[in-house]
Design an enzyme around this catalytic site. Structure first.
Site, PDB file in Angstrom:
ATOM      1  N   HIS A  20      36.818  43.755  42.231  1.00  0.00           N
ATOM      2  CA  HIS A  20      37.548  43.919  42.822  1.00  0.00           C
ATOM      3  C   HIS A  20      37.286  44.908  44.666  1.00  0.00           C
ATOM      4  O   HIS A  20      38.195  44.320  45.541  1.00  0.00           O
ATOM      5  CB  HIS A  20      37.602  45.548  42.191  1.00  0.00           C
ATOM      6  CG  HIS A  20      37.562  45.230  40.698  1.00  0.00           C
ATOM      7  ND1 HIS A  20      37.295  45.980  39.961  1.00  0.00           N
ATOM      8  CD2 HIS A  20      39.069  44.429  40.074  1.00  0.00           C
ATOM      9  CE1 HIS A  20      37.787  45.539  38.460  1.00  0.00           C
ATOM     10  NE2 HIS A  20      38.646  44.414  39.361  1.00  0.00           N
ATOM     11  N   CYS A 125      49.357  37.524  26.364  1.00  0.00           N
ATOM     12  CA  CYS A 125      47.881  37.916  26.295  1.00  0.00           C
ATOM     13  C   CYS A 125      47.595  39.290  26.622  1.00  0.00           C
ATOM     14  O   CYS A 125      48.398  40.092  27.846  1.00  0.00           O
ATOM     15  CB  CYS A 125      46.715  37.602  26.976  1.00  0.00           C
ATOM     16  SG  CYS A 125      45.119  38.333  27.649  1.00  0.00           S
ATOM     17  N   CYS A 128      45.661  39.958  29.504  1.00  0.00           N
ATOM     18  CA  CYS A 128      46.896  39.750  31.048  1.00  0.00           C
ATOM     19  C   CYS A 128      47.351  40.655  31.696  1.00  0.00           C
ATOM     20  O   CYS A 128      48.146  40.663  32.878  1.00  0.00           O
ATOM     21  CB  CYS A 128      46.608  38.029  31.269  1.00  0.00           C
ATOM     22  SG  CYS A 128      45.586  36.596  31.763  1.00  0.00           S
ATOM     23  N   CYS A 143      43.841  32.034  25.786  1.00  0.00           N
ATOM     24  CA  CYS A 143      44.079  32.845  27.109  1.00  0.00           C
ATOM     25  C   CYS A 143      42.924  31.952  27.349  1.00  0.00           C
ATOM     26  O   CYS A 143      42.043  32.389  27.114  1.00  0.00           O
ATOM     27  CB  CYS A 143      43.969  34.340  27.056  1.00  0.00           C
ATOM     28  SG  CYS A 143      43.899  34.223  29.032  1.00  0.00           S
ATOM     29  N   HIS A 146      40.346  34.938  29.304  1.00  0.00           N
ATOM     30  CA  HIS A 146      39.669  35.422  29.225  1.00  0.00           C
ATOM     31  C   HIS A 146      39.380  34.943  27.168  1.00  0.00           C
ATOM     32  O   HIS A 146      38.527  36.551  27.034  1.00  0.00           O
ATOM     33  CB  HIS A 146      40.673  37.353  28.394  1.00  0.00           C
ATOM     34  CG  HIS A 146      41.411  37.862  29.513  1.00  0.00           C
ATOM     35  ND1 HIS A 146      42.216  37.931  29.955  1.00  0.00           N
ATOM     36  CD2 HIS A 146      40.282  38.786  30.447  1.00  0.00           C
ATOM     37  CE1 HIS A 146      42.682  38.748  31.136  1.00  0.00           C
ATOM     38  NE2 HIS A 146      41.007  38.960  31.021  1.00  0.00           N
ATOM     39  N   LYS A 300      33.172  33.239  36.220  1.00  0.00           N
ATOM     40  CA  LYS A 300      34.429  33.902  36.386  1.00  0.00           C
ATOM     41  C   LYS A 300      33.390  35.906  36.248  1.00  0.00           C
ATOM     42  O   LYS A 300      33.324  35.400  34.915  1.00  0.00           O
ATOM     43  CB  LYS A 300      35.978  34.226  36.263  1.00  0.00           C
ATOM     44  CG  LYS A 300      36.775  35.105  37.332  1.00  0.00           C
ATOM     45  CD  LYS A 300      38.113  35.707  36.563  1.00  0.00           C
ATOM     46  CE  LYS A 300      38.212  37.574  37.237  1.00  0.00           C
ATOM     47  NZ  LYS A 300      39.469  37.773  36.218  1.00  0.00           N
TER      48      LYS A 300
HETATM   49  O1  ME8 Z   1      44.766  41.786  37.630  1.00  0.00           O
HETATM   50  N1  ME8 Z   1      36.691  37.045  42.260  1.00  0.00           N
HETATM   51  O2  ME8 Z   1      44.551  44.136  38.218  1.00  0.00           O
HETATM   52  P1  ME8 Z   1      42.730  43.441  37.837  1.00  0.00           P
HETATM   53  C1  ME8 Z   1      37.132  37.932  43.287  1.00  0.00           C
HETATM   54  N2  ME8 Z   1      46.153  45.499  37.366  1.00  0.00           N
HETATM   55  N3  ME8 Z   1      38.348  38.789  42.863  1.00  0.00           N
HETATM   56  C2  ME8 Z   1      37.977  39.536  42.183  1.00  0.00           C
HETATM   57  C3  ME8 Z   1      37.164  39.439  40.044  1.00  0.00           C
HETATM   58  C4  ME8 Z   1      36.168  37.858  40.549  1.00  0.00           C
HETATM   59  N4  ME8 Z   1      35.458  37.839  39.744  1.00  0.00           N
HETATM   60  N5  ME8 Z   1      37.574  39.609  39.829  1.00  0.00           N
HETATM   61  C5  ME8 Z   1      38.994  40.262  39.705  1.00  0.00           C
HETATM   62  C6  ME8 Z   1      45.067  42.890  37.783  1.00  0.00           C
HETATM   63  N6  ME8 Z   1      39.009  40.527  41.382  1.00  0.00           N
HETATM   64  C7  ME8 Z   1      46.943  43.911  37.838  1.00  0.00           C
HETATM   65  C8  ME8 Z   1      46.995  43.012  39.882  1.00  0.00           C
HETATM   66  S1  ME8 Z   1      48.417  44.064  41.974  1.00  0.00           S
HETATM   67  C9  ME8 Z   1      50.123  44.785  42.335  1.00  0.00           C
HETATM   68  C10 ME8 Z   1      48.422  44.363  40.672  1.00  0.00           C
HETATM   69  C11 ME8 Z   1      39.743  41.121  41.929  1.00  0.00           C
HETATM   70  O3  ME8 Z   1      42.151  44.699  37.898  1.00  0.00           O
HETATM   71  C12 ME8 Z   1      41.062  40.132  42.575  1.00  0.00           C
HETATM   72  O4  ME8 Z   1      41.538  40.487  44.004  1.00  0.00           O
HETATM   73  O5  ME8 Z   1      42.365  42.657  36.687  1.00  0.00           O
HETATM   74  C13 ME8 Z   1      41.887  39.869  41.445  1.00  0.00           C
HETATM   75  O6  ME8 Z   1      43.010  39.431  41.941  1.00  0.00           O
HETATM   76  C14 ME8 Z   1      41.900  41.351  41.099  1.00  0.00           C
HETATM   77  O7  ME8 Z   1      40.568  41.832  41.154  1.00  0.00           O
HETATM   78  C15 ME8 Z   1      43.049  41.287  39.835  1.00  0.00           C
HETATM   79  O8  ME8 Z   1      41.949  42.996  39.048  1.00  0.00           O
END
Ligand code: ME8
Length: 510
Positions: A20, A125, A128, A143, A146, A300
């Site tokens: 994040h 999922c 997701c 998935c 996950h 990841k």
């Molecule tokens: O998908 N490497 O929220 P989320 C790089 N709420 N970036 C990463 C990462 C990693 N290992 N892990 C997470 C959601 N991210 C939805 C989004 S938007 C309208 C709604 C970052 O909490 C990256 O930006 O699962 C990824 O797309 C996002 O966190 C997913 O955060």
């Protein structure tokens, strides 16, 4: 010009992690750089508080979803200042202001004839919050992100007629090759569309935690439709009494990770078209930060896989700038890349301490030692200026395309050039011979100016260090037009303690 940059809004069902932080840092680099160019910048981040993942997490803990989000959202909010991230607003989708606007826009989409009631049957999922087509599933209906079993869902709900936008989306991709960046992600999105679009669920009937569907209160909107709209709704209420929508919409850059490409590059533009709203200029899709497990395999980082590196801990030990620099230098923005404590230690010592840190401390120390801190009023060396002055234009060009790592690499060339300049001109030798005093004046004036220019250029990545150095030079101005060697910008300098102390603090040494 208006420059509006966003990050995804993060699920609040667990604590924030480095992934994040990564997107927030990327967006912050763009926002800070554009402010240096005098652009009218708005930078949005926030939390995604509805949907099944949150409802499930609350259920597991035996508390209400609202209690869970009220407890967890502040952790994400607090992450931003800790990262020195300069967001202009923090949106929370449980905010009534957001909800009201979601209902308004989705109501308009329905009035425009793009919503119908139907029966959904398929694989889902819950982590997701995504319905998976056959092509998106792992073996035995799992998935692939996950690594959990998908759930067979069957329910009556409202659908968004995504398939009706097949031609419009194909035309968008044909006409705007920079709508999605980098190129390989553009191709991925276009291939997804070319594969044929199916209509998607817009609402859920057996879930209560969400934004109520105004024309049928037994339903809540499917979380992704509520979430995507944050980019638009937030502008309406971020500043009390001042609707910023006309000033900043459409967004210049949505930065996202590759896991949510489909939602941002297919659903989102179709939704905006359906609502009659202008489309964002670019969606930049970055890769994943990966962590190696004990067997050397790369995964990841994710909350659910439990293999996270805590950004708060890194900041506590090494400072914010070190984390910012490491993430954006180590992993080429737009590609996947592994992060590790060993990699961090190598860059901290090799680049931050030995290259930039040394340049800063020895430049200032030499001016104090040879000239009592007074910067000689000499013209900077034109050969050096000819090499350093073009960097600002190149950095700006790269950041126009959100090429954050390439831009940092380019700026760093200046740091290396200045270190070579110190070695080539050896001020300590010049200082021994009074006849070479004028030459020493030029060298010291050039180094001070070089350091000032580098601090301005590197500000988006290293705001704290840049601020300290510019403070020691008595030249706090950050505007990018000042990032070229000039005579007389700095009159006097102060010494600084090493900004990146070589410590026993480096983790690999412990
Ligand atoms: O998908 N490497 O929220 P989320 C790089 N709420 N970036 C990463 C990462 C990693 N290992 N892990 C997470 C959601 N991210 C939805 C989004 S938007 C309208 C709604 C970052 O909490 C990256 O930006 O699962 C990824 O797309 C996002 O966190 C997913 O955060």
């Amino acid at each position: 010009m208006a420059f509006y940059v966003t990050t995804p809004i993060y699920y609040v069902n667990a604590a924030p992690h480095l992934g994040h932080a990564y997107t927030a840092l990327g967006a912050d680099v763009l926002a800070r750089h554009m402010r240096q160019r005098g652009e009218d910048v708005f930078f949005l981040t926030g939390t995604d508080e509805h949907g099944e993942p949150v409802a499930l997490a609350a259920e597991r803990e035996g508390i209400t979803p609202q209690a869970l989000v009220d407890r967890n959202a502040p952790r994400f909010q607090a992450l931003m200042p800790r990262l020195n991230v300069s967001n202009d607003f923090f949106v929370r989708t449980s905010d009534p202001e957001h909800k009201r606007r979601v209902q308004e826009v989705l109501g308009r989409i329905r009035e425009n004839g793009h919503v119908y009631k139907g029966k959904y049957e398929g694989w889902y999922c819950p982590r997701c919050a995504d319905f998976k087509t056959d092509a998106e599933q792992g073996p035995d209906h799992t998935c692939p992100i996950h690594l959990i079993e998908l759930i067979r869902e069957e329910e009556e709900n409202y659908f968004f007629a995504l398939s009706a936008f097949q031609d419009d989306l194909e035309r968008l991709y044909a006409e705007r090759p920079d709508f999605v960046l980098p190129r390989h992600r553009f191709n991925e999105a276009r291939a997804f569309i070319a594969g044929g679009l199916q209509d998607v669920s817009l609402s859920r009937a057996n879930l209560t935690w969400g934004v109520t569907v105004p024309w049928d209160p037994a339903h809540v909107f499917y979380v992704w439709f509520d979430a995507l709209l944050n980019y638009y709704t937030a502008l309406g209420y971020a500043r009390e009494g001042d609707d910023l929508t006309d000033r900043f919409w459409p967004a210049t850059y949505h930065l996202i990770g590759k896991d949510i490409l489909k939602f941002h590059t297919v659903f989102w533009p179709a939704m905006l078209m359906a609502a009659g709203l202008p489309l964002p200029k670019h969606v930049f899709v970055h890769g994943f930060l990966l962590m190696r497990d004990a067997s050397g395999d790369e995964h990841k980082m994710s909350k659910s896989l439990g293999n996270v590196l805590d950004p708060f801990q890194v900041i506590d030990e090494f400072g914010t700038d070190a984390l910012r620099y490491y993430c954006l230098r180590e992993v080429s923005f737009g590609h996947d890349g592994a992060v590790s404590t060993a990699g961090f230690a190598a860059r901290y010592e090799g680049e931050l301490a030995n290259e930039l840190g040394n340049l800063i401390t020895r430049t200032l120390a030499m001016v104090v030692r040879y000239r009592d801190g007074d910067v000689p009023a000499a013209q900077p060396d034109p050969v050096l200026a000819a090499e350093l002055d073009p960097l600002a234009v190149e950095v700006a060009r790269l950041l126009d395309g959100a090429e954050l790592s390439a831009a940092l690499d380019t700026a760093w060339l200046g740091v290396r050039r200045l270190n070579r300049y110190v070695e080539e001109r050896a001020p300590w030798v010049l200082a021994k011979d009074a006849a070479l005093s004028e030459e020493l004046d030029v060298v010291l004036a050039s180094l001070v100016e070089g350091l000032r220019v580098m601090s301005v250029l590197l500000h988006p990545w290293l705001p704290e260090t840049s601020g300290r150095v510019l403070g020691a030079l008595g030249a706090p101005e950050l505007d990018l037009t000042g990032a070229r060697l000039q005579a007389g910008r700095v009159a006097h300098v102060e010494r600084l303690s090493p900004p990146f102390p070589k410590a026993d603090a480096v983790p690999a040494r412990r």
